[in-house]
Each structure stands twice: as structure tokens, then as C-alpha cells.
Scaffold this active site. Structure first.
Site, mmCIF file in Angstrom:
data_model
loop_
_atom_site.group_PDB
_atom_site.id
_atom_site.type_symbol
_atom_site.label_atom_id
_atom_site.label_comp_id
_atom_site.label_asym_id
_atom_site.label_seq_id
_atom_site.Cartn_x
_atom_site.Cartn_y
_atom_site.Cartn_z
ATOM 1 C CD GLU A 5 -32.640 20.328 14.793
ATOM 2 O OE1 GLU A 5 -32.196 19.572 16.108
ATOM 3 O OE2 GLU A 5 -31.586 20.563 14.080
ATOM 4 C CB SER A 31 6.417 7.749 -6.180
ATOM 5 O OG SER A 31 6.699 8.889 -5.632
ATOM 6 C CG ASN A 40 4.671 -2.045 -1.547
ATOM 7 O OD1 ASN A 40 3.558 -2.360 -1.100
ATOM 8 N ND2 ASN A 40 5.650 -3.074 -2.142
ATOM 9 C CE1 TYR A 76 6.220 -0.665 6.479
ATOM 10 C CE2 TYR A 76 6.490 0.820 4.092
ATOM 11 C CZ TYR A 76 6.514 -0.323 4.884
ATOM 12 O OH TYR A 76 7.291 -1.649 3.839
ATOM 13 C CG HIS A 98 10.204 6.540 -6.612
ATOM 14 N ND1 HIS A 98 10.733 6.547 -4.709
ATOM 15 C CD2 HIS A 98 10.432 8.224 -6.729
ATOM 16 C CE1 HIS A 98 10.626 7.227 -4.383
ATOM 17 N NE2 HIS A 98 10.581 8.454 -5.245
ATOM 18 C CG HIS A 133 -30.914 19.212 22.219
ATOM 19 N ND1 HIS A 133 -31.022 18.063 22.533
ATOM 20 C CD2 HIS A 133 -29.395 18.990 21.841
ATOM 21 C CE1 HIS A 133 -30.073 16.945 21.769
ATOM 22 N NE2 HIS A 133 -29.595 17.928 22.170
ATOM 23 C CG ASP A 177 11.414 13.393 -3.956
ATOM 24 O OD1 ASP A 177 10.871 14.217 -3.983
ATOM 25 O OD2 ASP A 177 11.938 13.224 -5.189
ATOM 26 C CD GLU A 227 3.935 11.680 -4.758
ATOM 27 O OE1 GLU A 227 3.464 10.753 -5.902
ATOM 28 O OE2 GLU A 227 4.721 11.454 -3.764
ATOM 29 C CD GLN A 286 4.882 -8.403 5.970
ATOM 30 O OE1 GLN A 286 4.090 -7.630 5.280
ATOM 31 N NE2 GLN A 286 5.660 -8.902 5.421
ATOM 32 C CD GLN A 309 8.011 10.450 -9.228
ATOM 33 O OE1 GLN A 309 7.407 9.878 -8.077
ATOM 34 N NE2 GLN A 309 8.546 11.756 -8.758
HETATM 35 P P1 NAD Z 1 7.712 -0.461 0.820
HETATM 36 O O1 NAD Z 1 8.355 -0.787 2.069
HETATM 37 O O2 NAD Z 1 6.938 0.145 0.249
HETATM 38 O O3 NAD Z 1 7.393 -2.130 0.417
HETATM 39 C C1 NAD Z 1 8.415 -3.885 0.646
HETATM 40 C C2 NAD Z 1 7.488 -4.639 1.235
HETATM 41 O O4 NAD Z 1 6.717 -5.195 0.446
HETATM 42 C C3 NAD Z 1 8.440 -5.237 0.994
HETATM 43 O O5 NAD Z 1 8.835 -6.182 2.811
HETATM 44 C C4 NAD Z 1 7.387 -7.112 1.386
HETATM 45 O O6 NAD Z 1 6.891 -7.312 2.909
HETATM 46 C C5 NAD Z 1 6.355 -6.303 0.588
HETATM 47 N N1 NAD Z 1 5.494 -7.198 -0.755
HETATM 48 C C6 NAD Z 1 6.765 -7.448 -1.403
HETATM 49 N N2 NAD Z 1 5.813 -8.418 -2.589
HETATM 50 C C7 NAD Z 1 4.998 -8.445 -2.064
HETATM 51 C C8 NAD Z 1 4.284 -9.447 -2.977
HETATM 52 N N3 NAD Z 1 4.560 -10.306 -3.898
HETATM 53 N N4 NAD Z 1 2.787 -9.609 -2.054
HETATM 54 C C9 NAD Z 1 3.024 -9.386 -0.689
HETATM 55 N N5 NAD Z 1 4.044 -8.250 0.375
HETATM 56 C C10 NAD Z 1 4.733 -8.049 -0.442
HETATM 57 O O7 NAD Z 1 9.044 -0.455 -0.440
HETATM 58 P P2 NAD Z 1 8.867 -0.724 -1.663
HETATM 59 O O8 NAD Z 1 8.271 -1.582 -2.365
HETATM 60 O O9 NAD Z 1 10.487 -0.295 -2.259
HETATM 61 O O10 NAD Z 1 7.826 0.749 -2.291
HETATM 62 C C11 NAD Z 1 8.053 1.744 -2.012
HETATM 63 C C12 NAD Z 1 7.090 2.594 -2.250
HETATM 64 O O11 NAD Z 1 6.893 4.274 -1.792
HETATM 65 C C13 NAD Z 1 7.098 2.815 -4.201
HETATM 66 O O12 NAD Z 1 6.065 2.405 -4.756
HETATM 67 C C14 NAD Z 1 7.169 4.789 -3.897
HETATM 68 O O13 NAD Z 1 6.748 5.200 -5.089
HETATM 69 C C15 NAD Z 1 7.004 4.810 -2.515
HETATM 70 N N6 NAD Z 1 6.854 6.018 -2.632
HETATM 71 C C16 NAD Z 1 5.836 6.607 -2.134
HETATM 72 C C17 NAD Z 1 5.799 7.996 -2.027
HETATM 73 C C18 NAD Z 1 5.227 9.060 -1.901
HETATM 74 O O14 NAD Z 1 4.913 10.058 -1.105
HETATM 75 N N7 NAD Z 1 3.710 8.558 -2.433
HETATM 76 C C19 NAD Z 1 7.256 8.781 -0.716
HETATM 77 C C20 NAD Z 1 7.962 8.040 -1.391
HETATM 78 C C21 NAD Z 1 8.408 6.659 -1.843
#
Ligand code: NAD
Length: 429
Positions: free
Chosen positions: A414, A237, A212, A127, A262, A419, A360, A326, A189, A259
Site C-alpha cells: 500500500e 407504529s 410521532n 424520549y 396508536h 506502517h 408491547d 415493525e 424540541q 395498532q
Molecule cells: P409524541 O410524544 O411523539 O409527540 C407529541 C409532541 O409532538 C408534542 O409534545 C408536540 O411537541 C409535538 N407536536 C404535536 N403537533 C405538532 C406540530 N403541529 N408541529 C410540531 N410539533 C408538534 O406523541 P404522539 O403524537 O402521541 O405520538 C406517539 C407516536 O409514537 C405514535 O405515532 C406511535 O405510533 C409511536 N410509537 C412508536 C413505537 C415504535 O417502536 N416505533 C412505539 C410506541 C409508540
């Protein structure tokens, strides 16, 4: 703008509350995500097209881009942009390749030989987040170890951009990694599609990648309800910076903001031995934040963040181990004094010249890391995440004579006579 606490004033309960994150007390996110998962199970590709319309505001004609289409998109990149991605690719490849190790065979008793061999997980799903920012770096971080491990089928999902395409950087990384297709699916999804399969997207054995709260919740749900595994819960993050009086407040503020930009649910925490340093960092935040293009997002995240003033580096480390960040930055000339005390952290950045941004993107380490205190028990993504370790053993005639009687006694103890018999019939021969 950055709440500040004095460690001395905090009791155990305060500390527990301070280190808690991403709580979904009313199960609001869970309810939304469960609904999305069952819709994708029932309606497959059509549900993905509907969600692209609803969440990504794009009417898709088809659900993926193939190799030729990706190669065409990648042409938009400037030579220096391609070069930067290639440098990152090479460093990440070099570091991850070193993780392939052969443990060798162990003779536990004469004639009893045991060993482990790694085999790639056959079908993996990656993803690549693409909501508020497109992350080609995440594509490198997941695709490179998958290729090194030798995974046969790599399914890639990423939210579609408003143009109905993926961006050129993602397309170029697909070329570097020799990926056949990128599917347009974002959020919960996409995770449901890779866990259950749809008309176009294959069901995979393991899903990787950050995202997210919707993505992370979907991963934790499918982990317990399907046979598809996940890398780890890698959600919004976070960074914890430990700074003493040898730190540079300009650098510290820049790291906290890196950070915070993000997402609004990101967290940037400062633990400092010096009250003056806390004040200087806050002053720098006030200077640096307003001029950021993503100032609105960063401002929200900073509101969810805080500073803690501690009495020593050891106390800072105590707090850090409780928080289990993290990313952990040791902004101090004295970092060597405390690295041995780190117990819980995803990835660590040492000294004043090592910003988290280098990890990163391009130093070589992986940026897909456990968030929300999962660093207490999980490691970040590595080549190991893409393989299974299978154990093997071989018993020679001398070996069965040596180990047989021990197993007979233990099986008898046992009450498992079949066995015992499996050994006895061999000893009799
Ligand atoms: P994302 O790709 O995670 O999410 C986008 C998708 O969220 C959209 O396509 C949609 O389908 C869905 N969405 C949005 N609003 C919604 C709602 N109200 N209800 C249901 N689904 C919904 O992209 P993003 O939102 O930009 O988030 C990326 C995240 O990844 C950030 O929080 C960042 O901190 C994190 N991150 C974490 C790491 C790690 O290693 N832990 C690394 C990079 C990024």
C-alpha cells in the site's frame, strides 16, 4: 372501510407504492422540525417553555420534576397497577439481562490475541412519547436496557400533560428505574434539547425512543448534523398480520385495531390467503371499531390501511418481506412452516394466541422497533443499543514474529512505509 387488493392484480410498481409510508414529499415536516431545532439551539430552555405553551397547551413553572415530586405523584397508583408494572419490569429485565454476553478471547495466530469488550454509552437520552397517549411502557423498554448496560447519566424527556405534571404511571416507572428527573419536553424540541443541550438539559451521546413524525424527523436530522447518535428511526407504529383460514377473524380485527388506535398515521395491514377471511375481518372491524374510546383515531388509521388477498402463505411472506413491518403477526396454526422465510421484520408474534399487545407491554421483548421499512436494516432496541463494543488485541514476542512479516508485505504493497517500520523496529529487537 378497509381497502382490499388482490395480489395477482398488482404489478411491481403497484406493490412498491403500496408498501411505501410516511412520505414527506414537500418536506413540510422537515421545514417545521428544522425551525424548531434552530430555535432550541438559540434560545435553550426558553424555547422549550414556549413550545410547551404552543403544542402542549401548558404554562410551565419549571422544566422538570425531581425524585421527591415523582415519588409523590406515584402514590396515586392502586396496588394492582403497581403490581402490573412490576411484573412487566421483571419480564423485560429478565429477557434483556440475557443479552449481556461475553464473547471471549480469540487467538488468531499463536501469540496474537484479539477480543471485544462492551462499555456503556455514558450519557443517554430517553424520549417517552406523551402526545395522544402516555406510554409508561416505553419508559420501561428504554430504561431497563440502559440500567442493565450501566449507562452513567440517563436524561428523560416527555411532553408535559395539561396538569403541568407527568402522569402517575410514568412517575412510578421513574421510581422503579431510579431516575432522578423527568424533563418536560416533547416533540422535535426534546430531541434538539438532548442533542445540543440547554441550560437545564445535558447534551447526550445517544438518543432513544419512538415518537410521532416530528420526533422521528428530528432524530434523523440530528443524527447527521451533530455528534449525538440515535437508536433508529422509530416512527408511527405499524403491524402486518398474515392470516390463513385457521386464523380467528375476531382476534385479527382486534390486533389491527390495537395498532390503529396508536395514531392517525399508524398502519394496520392484513395479508390473507382467504377472501372469506378478509370479509370476516372487515365485518369484525365494523363491530369492534365504533365502541373504542379512541375510535376517531383508529378510523383514520384504518383509512390509511389495507388488506391484500394472496394465494399462499409463501406469497404472504414475500409481500411481508417487501413491506418490512415493525410488527409481524402470523395468525395461523401453521406458523412454524413460514418463520424460516422471514427476512425483514422488527418483532414477530407467532400463532393465534400471541397478540402484539403482550410484546408491547410485558412479555419481555422490546417494543421500540424500526418502522417505515427500516426493519430491512435496523434491529429493535436491546442492551446492545446502549453499549459500544471496543476491540482489544495483545501481541506476544512469538506473535510479532508470526504476524510481523505479513504486515510488512501488506504495508509495502500500500506504499505506507511508516506502517511497515512500526513492525520492522519491533522485529529487529
Ligand atoms: P409524541 O410524544 O411523539 O409527540 C407529541 C409532541 O409532538 C408534542 O409534545 C408536540 O411537541 C409535538 N407536536 C404535536 N403537533 C405538532 C406540530 N403541529 N408541529 C410540531 N410539533 C408538534 O406523541 P404522539 O403524537 O402521541 O405520538 C406517539 C407516536 O409514537 C405514535 O405515532 C406511535 O405510533 C409511536 N410509537 C412508536 C413505537 C415504535 O417502536 N416505533 C412505539 C410506541 C409508540
Amino acid at each position: 372501510m378497509l381497502r382490499t387488493y388482490n395480489y395477482q392484480d398488482l404489478n411491481t410498481e403497484d406493490l412498491q407504492q403500496l408498501v411505501q409510508r410516511n412520505v414527506d414529499p414537500a418536506n413540510e415536516i422537515r421545514t417545521i422540525v428544522e425551525d424548531i431545532i434552530s430555535n432550541v439551539r438559540e434560545h435553550g430552555d426558553n424555547a422549550l417553555l414556549d413550545y410547551a405553551r404552543k403544542f402542549d397547551k401548558v404554562q410551565l413553572e419549571k422544566l422538570y420534576l425531581d425524585k421527591a415530586e415523582l415519588a409523590e405523584l406515584a402514590q396515586a397508583l392502586q396496588p394492582e397497577q403497581k403490581e402490573a408494572l412490576k411484573t412487566a419490569y421483571q419480564n423485560i429485565y429478565k429477557f434483556h439481562q440475557s443479552q449481556l454476553s461475553n464473547e471471549g478471547k480469540i487467538e488468531t495466530m499463536p501469540g496474537v490475541t484479539c477480543w471485544r469488550e462492551a462499555r456503556p454509552i455514558e450519557k443517554v437520552g430517553l424520549y417517552i412519547p406523551g402526545g395522544t397517549a402516555v406510554l409508561p411502557s416505553t419508559f420501561l423498554m428504554l430504561g431497563i436496557p440502559a440500567r442493565i448496560a450501566g449507562c452513567k447519566e440517563i436524561v428523560v424527556c416527555s411532553p408535559p400533560q395539561k396538569s403541568g405534571k407527568v402522569n402517575a404511571f410514568i412517575a412510578y416507572v421513574a421510581e422503579l428505574l431510579d431516575i432522578d428527573r423527568i424533563y418536560f419536553a416533547g416533540g422535535a424540541q426534546a430531541i434538539a434539547a438532548m442533542a445540543y443541550g440547554t441550560e437545564s438539559i445535558s447534551k447526550v451521546d445517544k438518543i432513544f425512543g419512538p415518537g410521532n413524525q416530528f420526533v422521528t424527523k428530528a432524530k434523523t436530522i440530528i443524527q447527521s448534523t451533530t455528534t449525538t447518535a440515535i437508536d433508529m428511526p422509530a416512527g408511527p407504529s405499524e403491524v402486518l398480520v398474515i392470516a390463513d383460514e385457521t386464523a380467528n377473524p375476531i382476534f385479527v380485527a382486534a390486533d389491527l385495531l390495537a395498532q390503529a388506535e396508536h395514531g392517525i398515521d399508524s398502519q394496520a395491514v392484513l395479508a390473507t390467503t382467504s377472501e372469506q377471511m378478509a370479509e370476516a375481518v372487515i365485518a369484525e372491524l365494523n363491530k369492534q371499531l365504533p365502541v373504542l374510546p379512541r375510535a376517531e383515531i383508529a378510523e383514520q388509521a384504518i383509512k390509511n390501511s389495507y388488506a391484500v388477498v394472496v394465494s399462499s402463505l409463501n406469497q404472504a411472506m414475500q409481500f411481508s418481506n417487501l413491506y418490512a413491518p415493525e410488527h409481524l403477526i402470523l395468525a395461523s396454526e401453521n406458523w412454524e412452516q413460514i418463520t424460516g422465510d422471514i427476512i425483514n421484520a422488527g418483532s414477530v408474534f407467532l400463532g393465534n394466541l400471541t397478540p402484539e399487545s403482550v410484546g408491547d407491554y410485558a412479555s419481555g421483548t422490546n417494543h421500540t422497533l424500526p418502522t417505515s421499512a427500516y426493519a430491512r436494516a435496523y434491529s429493535g432496541v436491546s442492551v446492545d443499543s446502549f453499549v459500544k463494543k471496543i476491540t482489544f488485541q495483545h501481541i506476544s514476542p512469538q506473535g510479532i514474529t508470526n504476524i510481523g512479516p505479513t504486515v510488512e508485505i501488506l504495508a509495502e504493497l500500500e506504499g505506507l512505509h511508516a506502517h511497515k517500520n512500526a513492525v520492522t523496529v519491533r522485529l529487529a529487537k
